[in-house]
Write an enzyme that holds these catalytic residues in place. Structure first.
Site, short mmCIF file in Angstrom:
data_model
loop_
_atom_site.label_atom_id
_atom_site.label_comp_id
_atom_site.label_asym_id
_atom_site.label_seq_id
_atom_site.Cartn_x
_atom_site.Cartn_y
_atom_site.Cartn_z
N ASP A 9 2.75 2.75 1.64
CA ASP A 9 1.61 3.66 1.50
C ASP A 9 1.96 4.97 2.17
OD1 ASP A 9 -1.27 4.08 0.71
OD2 ASP A 9 -1.44 4.46 2.85
N SER A 10 1.18 6.00 1.87
CA SER A 10 1.40 7.30 2.50
C SER A 10 0.93 7.32 3.95
CB SER A 10 0.68 8.40 1.71
OG SER A 10 -0.72 8.16 1.70
N CYS A 72 -0.52 2.74 -2.75
CA CYS A 72 -1.04 4.11 -2.66
C CYS A 72 -1.32 4.57 -4.08
CB CYS A 72 -0.01 5.02 -2.00
SG CYS A 72 -0.43 6.78 -2.02
N GLU A 154 -8.24 8.00 8.43
CA GLU A 154 -7.05 8.24 9.25
C GLU A 154 -7.42 8.58 10.70
OE1 GLU A 154 -3.77 8.15 8.54
OE2 GLU A 154 -3.79 7.79 6.38
N CYS A 186 -8.60 4.52 -3.91
CA CYS A 186 -7.70 4.87 -2.81
C CYS A 186 -7.79 3.73 -1.81
CB CYS A 186 -8.10 6.19 -2.17
SG CYS A 186 -7.14 6.61 -0.68
N HIS A 188 -7.59 3.64 1.24
CA HIS A 188 -8.36 3.95 2.45
C HIS A 188 -9.84 3.62 2.28
CE1 HIS A 188 -4.77 6.34 3.25
NE2 HIS A 188 -5.19 6.60 4.46
#
Length: 278
Positions: A9-10, A72, A154, A186, A188
């Site tokens: 993932d990023s 991702c 994040e 996403c 996240h």
């Protein structure tokens, strides 16, 4: 086959996919790389994302993984077809990505055929979800970019007035099209499912790409005879591309819970976690 599954993932969002794999495949080892030095990928150009993603995927292959999971959505949109050609067809390493499993689940769950997607600007702008739904027989979806959601996660912020205000701003135009199913496009975003679900309303079903991707991992490994023995003791290795590990560790504990029972820091930025002890 006891080699690890490689998850990429990023940043930290793909830990939701790692969590789902651990839950569904408790005997499997995982090597995870979060490209925290370059993430988030959402605002970056597709060519740049493709270059960054291939660098990380090459690293995972060099570490001996038996499968690659692109956890991702932005990277999936940029590199999936090339990754399949390069690793699966070229090296025999299966590649699983997050968009197609989520699309299949949304189509199966939707009662009306009206489906919405929220994702990063890069994912929405790529048209990857629009194409995948069209191929699945859904010619139109309501799509909206929700870039601040990644910033919230994040930084460890998943509740509060600011999150709700952002959710209303992103979702209200999309909800005007009356979807009954909403894809969290996403990895996240599941950490914000409480706020997203509150704004969307009880009649809108949320689809997490993480759970559906883990189900694909299970199916492919099983079909190919690549599952780890049920008696195997799994090992989890999580790597970040920045030396500042504390934010990654804090969020890893939130995403992975009891799996983070012991952590060792290395100058390389690698975090080693032991296998389950339960």
């Amino acid at each position: 086959m006891q080699r690890p599954i490689g998850v990429f993932d990023s940043g930290v969002g793909g830990l939701t996919v790692a969590r789902a794999i651990i839950d569904q495949l408790p005997a499997e080892s995982i090597t995870y790389i979060g490209d925290t030095a370059n993430g988030p990928y959402g605002p970056r150009a597709q060519d740049e994302v493709r270059h960054l993603a291939l660098d990380v995927l090459d690293t995972l292959v060099a570490q001996g993984v038996k499968m690659l999971v692109i956890a991702c959505n932005t990277a999936t949109a940029a590199v999936h077809d090339l990754a399949v050609e390069r690793y699966e067809r070229g090296m025999g390493i299966p590649v699983v990505a997050v968009i197609e499993p989520a699309v299949r689940a949304a189509v199966a769950q939707s009662r009306s055929g009206r489906i919405g997607v929220i994702a990063t600007a890069g994912t929405i702008g790529s048209g990857a979800y629009q194409r995948a739904f069209a191929e699945a027989g859904v010619p139109h979806i309501a799509a909206a970019a929700a870039p601040r959601f990644v910033e919230f996660v994040e930084s460890g912020v998943t509740t509060g007035d600011e999150v709700l205000e952002a959710a209303r701003g992103y979702l209200e135009p999309l909800l005007a099209e009356d979807p009954d199913t909403l894809v969290l496009g996403c990895t996240h975003y599941p950490l914000l499912a409480g706020a997203i679900g509150y704004v969307a309303g009880a009649d809108v079903r949320l689809v997490s790409s993480a759970e559906e991707t883990a189900a694909d991992v299970y199916r492919i490994l099983s079909d190919r005879g690549m599952l780890a023995p049920t008696t195997a003791a799994p090992a989890y290795e999580f790597e970040a591309t920045t030396e500042a590990q504390e934010p990654f560790l804090r969020l890893a504990r939130r995403f992975l819970g009891p799996e983070v029972t012991h952590v060792e820091f290395h100058q390389t930025g690698v975090i080693h976690l032991p296998g389950r002890t339960d």
